[in-house]
Scaffold this motif. Structure first.
Motif, short mmCIF file in Angstrom:
data_model
loop_
_atom_site.label_atom_id
_atom_site.label_comp_id
_atom_site.label_asym_id
_atom_site.label_seq_id
_atom_site.Cartn_x
_atom_site.Cartn_y
_atom_site.Cartn_z
N MET A 11 70.03 34.07 44.73
CA MET A 11 69.99 35.52 44.55
C MET A 11 70.16 36.23 45.90
N LYS A 12 70.64 37.47 45.82
CA LYS A 12 70.81 38.29 47.01
C LYS A 12 69.71 39.34 47.05
N VAL A 13 69.11 39.50 48.25
CA VAL A 13 68.00 40.45 48.42
C VAL A 13 68.37 41.45 49.50
N LEU A 14 68.04 42.73 49.25
CA LEU A 14 68.24 43.77 50.25
C LEU A 14 66.86 44.20 50.76
N VAL A 15 66.67 44.15 52.08
CA VAL A 15 65.42 44.55 52.71
C VAL A 15 65.65 45.87 53.43
N VAL A 16 64.87 46.88 53.10
CA VAL A 16 64.99 48.20 53.72
C VAL A 16 64.05 48.27 54.92
N GLY A 17 64.62 48.59 56.10
CA GLY A 17 63.82 48.77 57.30
C GLY A 17 64.46 48.11 58.51
N ASN A 18 63.90 48.38 59.69
CA ASN A 18 64.51 47.85 60.91
C ASN A 18 63.49 47.30 61.92
N GLY A 19 62.27 47.04 61.48
CA GLY A 19 61.23 46.61 62.42
C GLY A 19 60.95 45.12 62.40
N GLY A 20 59.89 44.75 63.12
CA GLY A 20 59.46 43.36 63.13
C GLY A 20 59.02 42.88 61.76
N ARG A 21 58.42 43.77 60.99
CA ARG A 21 58.01 43.43 59.62
C ARG A 21 59.22 43.04 58.79
N GLU A 22 60.30 43.80 58.90
CA GLU A 22 61.48 43.51 58.09
C GLU A 22 62.18 42.23 58.55
N HIS A 23 62.19 41.97 59.85
CA HIS A 23 62.74 40.70 60.33
C HIS A 23 61.93 39.55 59.76
N ALA A 24 60.60 39.69 59.76
CA ALA A 24 59.74 38.63 59.22
C ALA A 24 59.97 38.44 57.72
N LEU A 25 60.15 39.53 56.99
CA LEU A 25 60.42 39.43 55.54
C LEU A 25 61.74 38.70 55.29
N ALA A 26 62.78 39.09 56.02
CA ALA A 26 64.08 38.43 55.86
C ALA A 26 64.00 36.96 56.24
N TRP A 27 63.34 36.66 57.33
CA TRP A 27 63.15 35.28 57.82
C TRP A 27 62.45 34.43 56.76
N LYS A 28 61.40 34.98 56.16
CA LYS A 28 60.64 34.23 55.16
C LYS A 28 61.46 34.05 53.87
N PHE A 69 60.13 37.58 66.43
CA PHE A 69 60.58 38.59 65.48
C PHE A 69 60.99 39.84 66.25
N HIS A 70 62.21 40.31 65.97
CA HIS A 70 62.72 41.50 66.65
C HIS A 70 62.20 42.74 65.93
N ALA A 71 61.91 43.77 66.73
CA ALA A 71 61.47 45.05 66.18
C ALA A 71 62.43 46.13 66.67
N GLY A 72 62.15 46.71 67.86
CA GLY A 72 63.02 47.73 68.41
C GLY A 72 64.14 47.13 69.23
N THR A 73 65.09 46.46 68.57
CA THR A 73 66.24 45.86 69.25
C THR A 73 67.52 46.17 68.49
#
Length: 429
Positions: free
Chosen positions: A1-18, A365-369
């Motif tokens: 399945m394909k997932v879209l994650v909304v956001g640009n912070g460290g939290r969103e990098h962690a969500l995508a990574w997981k 995890f990248h946040a402000g990059t």
């Protein structure tokens, strides 16, 4: 399945990574994402604003997105879930009515009082004179809060009546924008803060591991409040006995009261607790999304596939799921911030060493990059990176994070050197 994650912070990098650790996930698209998500295999960035609901919807429908996971509070408060659901998309995150639990501290306080959830004594004001009179009658220390969303910075712990009066003026004069239309004045609670993030499908609610954030910019928990300078999990102060009480007295009461108001709340309900020296607790605030940087220490310890839990919430079958499984040990993250944060700071500084910092026990995890035109990772925010270490205990996890950060460099980089000081001090006793 394909997932879209909304956001640009460290939290969103962690969500995508997981999510990408699962064989069920073919691709993750981050909107707008950051330099870390742009560089991760199986992930792509989509340069749209988090509140471009029409653009997000169009892309998701045209590209076979199965699930949208919303990271930040702002699009939730603006109604992204309602909008995308109306287009037939499956969304993890509460509807606009539910997101009020974070978007309005006054609304959340009223809900807690109605639900019988233990919380600090408070009053809500629409003009400065009445708020100042109340402060004068109550005395200091006292807490002054901007009612709406203020990026984690709209809370002032005033040590004197004069400081409280200045905070009231600053809020009503627009320091926090529209967040300052109302002021909440609250008793000052003493103790340790703990973050309890829970997943819910509107009927069942299950807590994740409790975590402890470090809000202040300075070592020894001094200086200005920030979005969070580091965290660790599982927080030992949140004992199994306390967590059982939180489940009954906070999480279940909140969901039942939301349901009684006709709000179908599916997503994360995040309770910020203050645990007093005698071991009792009160709720400081609720948030309507994953915490940042708490997510960066909770997800590395999660054994159950994240997408299974998210889908169970969206499809309202969380009660049928087996207990959430966790890896043994601990995790800690240290935030590398831009010089000057939480005030003004430079952008565009080249970052080096993230690959060297990454090991089996350290994740950056990248946040402000962001990626610049030369394909370099550069700074693009106040909190720039989260260096997360895991270990069999807190000493190992914290040590791994600090070993990792030694490899990283950018001009003006600042980080606290005492993340986890409470658990390390306890271990030394």
């Amino acid at each position: 399945m394909k997932v879209l994650v909304v956001g640009n912070g460290g939290r969103e990098h962690a969500l995508a990574w997981k999510l990408l650790q699962s064989k069920q996930i073919e691709q993750v698209v981050c909107v707008p994402g950051n330099g870390g998500t742009a560089s991760m295999a199986g992930c792509q960035n989509l340069p749209l604003a988090v509140d471009d609901f029409a653009g997000i919807s169009k892309f998701a429908l045209e590209n076979g997105i199965s699930l949208v996971v919303v990271g930040p509070e702002v699009p939730l408060a603006k109604g992204i879930t309602d909008y995308l659901q109306a287009k037939g998309l499956m969304v993890f995150g509460p509807v606009k009515a539910g997101a009020q639990i974070e978007a309005s501290k006054a609304w959340a306080k009223a809900l807690m009082q109605e639900a019988g959830i233990p919380t600090a004594k408070a009053a809500v004001f629409t003009e400065a004179a009445a708020a100042k009179s109340y402060v004068k009658a109550q005395g200091a220390p006292i807490v002054v809060k901007a009612d709406g969303l203020a990026a984690g910075k709209g809370v002032i712990v005033a040590e004197t009546v004069e400081q409280a009066h200045s905070a009231i003026d600053a809020i009503f004069q627009g320091q926090f924008g529209s967040a300052g239309e109302f002021v909440v004045v609250e008793e000052c609670l003493i103790g340790q803060e703990v973050s309890v993030l829970a997943l819910t499908d509107g009927l069942t609610i299950r807590p994740l591991l409790p975590a402890q954030d470090h809000k202040r910019i300075g070592e020894g928990d001094t200086g200005e409040n920030t979005g969070g300078m580091g965290a660790y999990a599982p927080a030992p102060i949140a004992t199994p006995e306390l967590m059982a009480r939180v489940q009954q007295e906070v999480l279940e009461r909140a969901i039942a009261t939301l349901k009684s108001k006709g709000i179908d709340y599916r997503g994360v309900l995040y309770a910020g607790l203050m645990i007093s020296p005698d071991g009792d607790f009160k709720v400081l605030e609720f948030n309507c999304r994953f915490g940042d940087p708490e997510t960066q220490v909770i997800l590395p310890l999660l054994e159950t596939p994240l997408e299974e839990l998210i889908l169970a919430c969206v499809q309202q079958r969380l009660g049928e799921m087996p207990p959430i499984a966790w890896k043994p040990g601990a995790a800690a993250t240290v935030v590398a911030a831009a010089g000057g944060y939480p005030g003004g700071y430079a952008k565009g500084q080249v970052i080096t060493g993230t690959e060297q910092a990454t090991t089996d026990n350290v994740t950056v995890f990248h946040a402000g990059t962001k990626l610049n035109e030369q394909n370099q990772i550069v700074t693009d925010g106040g909190r720039v990176l989260n260096i997360t270490g895991i270990g069999s205990n807190f000493e190992e996890a914290i040590a791994q994070a600090y070993v990792g950060i030694q490899s990283i460099d950018f001009e003006g980089m600042y980080y606290r050197r005492d993340i986890g000081h409470r658990v390390l001090r306890k271990a030394e006793v």
